[in-house]
Motif scaffolding. Structure first.
Motif, PDB file in Angstrom:
ATOM      1  N   MET A 192       3.806  -6.982  -5.732  1.00  0.00           N
ATOM      2  CA  MET A 192       3.456  -8.082  -4.988  1.00  0.00           C
ATOM      3  C   MET A 192       2.635  -7.597  -3.692  1.00  0.00           C
ATOM      4  O   MET A 192       2.798  -6.508  -3.350  1.00  0.00           O
ATOM      5  CB  MET A 192       4.914  -7.977  -4.716  1.00  0.00           C
ATOM      6  CG  MET A 192       5.783  -8.367  -3.461  1.00  0.00           C
ATOM      7  SD  MET A 192       7.463  -8.970  -3.361  1.00  0.00           S
ATOM      8  CE  MET A 192       8.570  -8.124  -2.160  1.00  0.00           C
ATOM      9  N   ALA A 193       1.459  -8.456  -2.819  1.00  0.00           N
ATOM     10  CA  ALA A 193       1.424  -8.138  -1.751  1.00  0.00           C
ATOM     11  C   ALA A 193       0.450  -8.837  -0.313  1.00  0.00           C
ATOM     12  O   ALA A 193       0.690 -10.471  -1.795  1.00  0.00           O
ATOM     13  CB  ALA A 193       0.129  -7.261  -1.896  1.00  0.00           C
TER      14      ALA A 193
ATOM     15  N   GLN B 208      -1.391  -1.887   0.381  1.00  0.00           N
ATOM     16  CA  GLN B 208      -0.942  -3.122   0.692  1.00  0.00           C
ATOM     17  C   GLN B 208       0.351  -3.250   0.107  1.00  0.00           C
ATOM     18  O   GLN B 208       0.551  -4.300  -0.380  1.00  0.00           O
ATOM     19  CB  GLN B 208      -1.627  -4.146   0.636  1.00  0.00           C
ATOM     20  CG  GLN B 208      -3.012  -3.972   2.252  1.00  0.00           C
ATOM     21  CD  GLN B 208      -3.883  -4.915   2.224  1.00  0.00           C
ATOM     22  OE1 GLN B 208      -4.996  -4.349   1.879  1.00  0.00           O
ATOM     23  NE2 GLN B 208      -3.807  -5.955   2.015  1.00  0.00           N
ATOM     24  N   LEU B 209       0.302  -2.690  -1.608  1.00  0.00           N
ATOM     25  CA  LEU B 209       0.806  -3.012  -2.285  1.00  0.00           C
ATOM     26  C   LEU B 209       2.599  -2.859  -2.123  1.00  0.00           C
ATOM     27  O   LEU B 209       3.127  -1.698  -1.763  1.00  0.00           O
ATOM     28  CB  LEU B 209       1.025  -2.563  -3.876  1.00  0.00           C
ATOM     29  CG  LEU B 209      -0.113  -3.382  -4.001  1.00  0.00           C
ATOM     30  CD1 LEU B 209      -1.211  -2.625  -5.315  1.00  0.00           C
ATOM     31  CD2 LEU B 209      -0.454  -4.613  -4.905  1.00  0.00           C
ATOM     32  N   MET B 210       3.562  -3.832  -2.776  1.00  0.00           N
ATOM     33  CA  MET B 210       4.578  -3.301  -2.408  1.00  0.00           C
ATOM     34  C   MET B 210       5.642  -3.575  -3.647  1.00  0.00           C
ATOM     35  O   MET B 210       5.385  -4.558  -4.574  1.00  0.00           O
ATOM     36  CB  MET B 210       6.023  -4.183  -1.529  1.00  0.00           C
ATOM     37  CG  MET B 210       5.329  -4.704   0.035  1.00  0.00           C
ATOM     38  SD  MET B 210       6.185  -5.363   0.879  1.00  0.00           S
ATOM     39  CE  MET B 210       4.874  -7.127   0.306  1.00  0.00           C
TER      40      MET B 210
ATOM     41  N   VAL C  74       7.479 -14.418  -2.097  1.00  0.00           N
ATOM     42  CA  VAL C  74       7.749 -13.134  -0.470  1.00  0.00           C
ATOM     43  C   VAL C  74       6.902 -12.615   0.652  1.00  0.00           C
ATOM     44  O   VAL C  74       7.341 -12.588   1.634  1.00  0.00           O
ATOM     45  CB  VAL C  74       8.476 -11.787  -1.305  1.00  0.00           C
ATOM     46  CG1 VAL C  74       8.459 -11.082  -0.373  1.00  0.00           C
ATOM     47  CG2 VAL C  74       9.860 -12.437  -1.948  1.00  0.00           C
ATOM     48  N   PRO C  75       5.633 -12.294   0.139  1.00  0.00           N
ATOM     49  CA  PRO C  75       4.874 -11.375   0.182  1.00  0.00           C
ATOM     50  C   PRO C  75       4.659 -11.929   2.342  1.00  0.00           C
ATOM     51  O   PRO C  75       4.780 -11.266   3.049  1.00  0.00           O
ATOM     52  CB  PRO C  75       3.400 -10.537   0.156  1.00  0.00           C
ATOM     53  CG  PRO C  75       4.601 -10.884  -1.235  1.00  0.00           C
ATOM     54  CD  PRO C  75       5.169 -11.999  -2.006  1.00  0.00           C
TER      55      PRO C  75
ATOM     56  N   ALA D 194       3.421  -3.268   5.910  1.00  0.00           N
ATOM     57  CA  ALA D 194       4.051  -3.274   4.031  1.00  0.00           C
ATOM     58  C   ALA D 194       5.205  -1.958   3.936  1.00  0.00           C
ATOM     59  O   ALA D 194       6.189  -2.169   3.792  1.00  0.00           O
ATOM     60  CB  ALA D 194       2.814  -2.637   2.741  1.00  0.00           C
ATOM     61  N   ARG D 195       5.126  -0.693   4.448  1.00  0.00           N
ATOM     62  CA  ARG D 195       6.102   0.081   4.760  1.00  0.00           C
ATOM     63  C   ARG D 195       7.103  -0.202   5.420  1.00  0.00           C
ATOM     64  O   ARG D 195       8.175   0.269   5.318  1.00  0.00           O
ATOM     65  CB  ARG D 195       5.188   1.322   5.528  1.00  0.00           C
ATOM     66  CG  ARG D 195       4.266   2.267   4.757  1.00  0.00           C
ATOM     67  CD  ARG D 195       4.305   2.392   3.279  1.00  0.00           C
ATOM     68  NE  ARG D 195       3.858   1.844   2.193  1.00  0.00           N
ATOM     69  CZ  ARG D 195       3.212   0.785   1.593  1.00  0.00           C
ATOM     70  NH1 ARG D 195       1.672   1.346   2.224  1.00  0.00           N
ATOM     71  NH2 ARG D 195       3.345  -0.448   0.890  1.00  0.00           N
TER      72      ARG D 195
END
Length: 313
Positions: free
Chosen positions: A83-84, A101-103, A117-118, A264-265
């Motif tokens: 997700m992002a 940017q991805l999680m 979510v993001p 994101a982190r």
């Protein structure tokens, strides 16, 4: 690919060339994409996409499966659930996102939940803790707490040990916000008498600002991240000085990649573990198939919802 497309102030579904991932980028097969206020502004021509993002395909947040990797991309593998936040283009069958940017999607979330979510949890976490410096034991006021960012902020603040007061205009939604962890849920009228608050999260806009200042504790912080009710307000600077207060504001969309990667982190360190433990949830008010994206926009603007409107592709 098919994608939601802005044409003449309306959102329709149209065919577009499949995007191709470049260096460090990932091609994602989108399964769900949340709607946000920025999408409504973009539809009206008031919030253009930043350079490098599709100018006519809306969508700031998405969840889906990794389909292909660009040169040098190595954080994820094809088939991974990710997700992002993205600058645009999320409301489509395919989207290209930089891997930073991805999680990963928490295991307990389905696609509509993950698609919601993001943007809202990143925005809420950044506003509350990075911008507002919210700490355990402090008093927080969240305006417009029934929306996506509001429901995220209530949960994050309560999980961090803050005392949360939420304003919700629709009385039918107040119990739902209370169930998310708000200690006090009130109507918006007279909120300034319920202070003092150490942090005020302003999601409604300019009309609230004078009351926000009145309700602010000494050394308090007002963080503005929503302006749906208006952009301009008159502020008593002498009163702000007397309270040694601070007013700040921010957006995520226009930030450079490095700053977006940092958010994101921060999500991976501080927020996703709360999902894994079941401490956070994603209220989804309604889902719409991509073919019904125009109806999704109408549902979003109609109000009276708790949580997210999500488009599934």
């Amino acid at each position: 690919m098919r994608a939601a497309t802005i044409r003449d102030g309306e959102v329709v579904v149209a065919e577009h060339p499949d995007p191709q991932p470049g260096a460090g980028e990932v091609l994602v097969r989108v399964r769900a994409a949340g709607l946000n206020g920025a999408d409504i502004l973009q539809r009206a021509g008031g919030y253009p996409a930043p350079p490098g993002s599709p100018p006519d395909i809306p969508g700031l947040e998405l969840a889906g499966e990794v389909q292909a990797l660009g040169p040098g991309a190595q954080r994820f593998r094809p088939g991974d659930r990710v997700m992002a936040i993205t600058g645009g283009g999320g409301q489509a069958e395919l989207v290209v996102v930089h891997e930073r940017q991805l999680m990963p999607v928490p295991a307990g979330l389905d696609w509509p939940e993950a698609g919601g979510v993001p943007e809202v949890f990143t925005t809420a976490h950044d506003a509350l803790f990075t911008q507002g410096g919210l700490a355990a034991g402090e008093r927080l006021l969240v305006h417009g707490a029934a929306g996506g960012v509001g429901t995220a902020a209530v949960q994050l603040a309560a999980s961090a040990g803050a005392h949360v007061t939420a304003t919700v205009r629709n009385a039918d939604l107040r119990d739902g916000v209370r169930a998310l962890g708000a200690h006090d849920v009130i109507g918006p009228d007279g909120f300034e008498e319920r202070g003092p608050f150490d942090v005020v999260l302003e999601l409604v806009g300019a009309p609230n600002l004078p009351g926000d200042l009145k309700a602010l504790a000494t050394g308090g912080r007002i963080v503005v991240i929503g302006v749906g009710a208006g952009f301009k307000a008159e502020l008593n600077l002498l009163a702000l000085m007397g309270k040694r207060g601070r007013v700040s504001a921010s957006t995520l969309r226009a930030r450079p990649l490095e700053e977006k990667a940092m958010t994101a982190r921060a999500m991976e360190r501080h927020v996703l573990p709360l999902f894994d433990r079941g401490a956070l949830s994603v209220p989804v008010a309604a889902t719409f198939a991509l073919d019904d994206v125009a109806a999704a926009y109408e549902r979003f603007t109609a109000g009276g919802k708790l949580g997210k409107v999500v488009v599934t592709a």
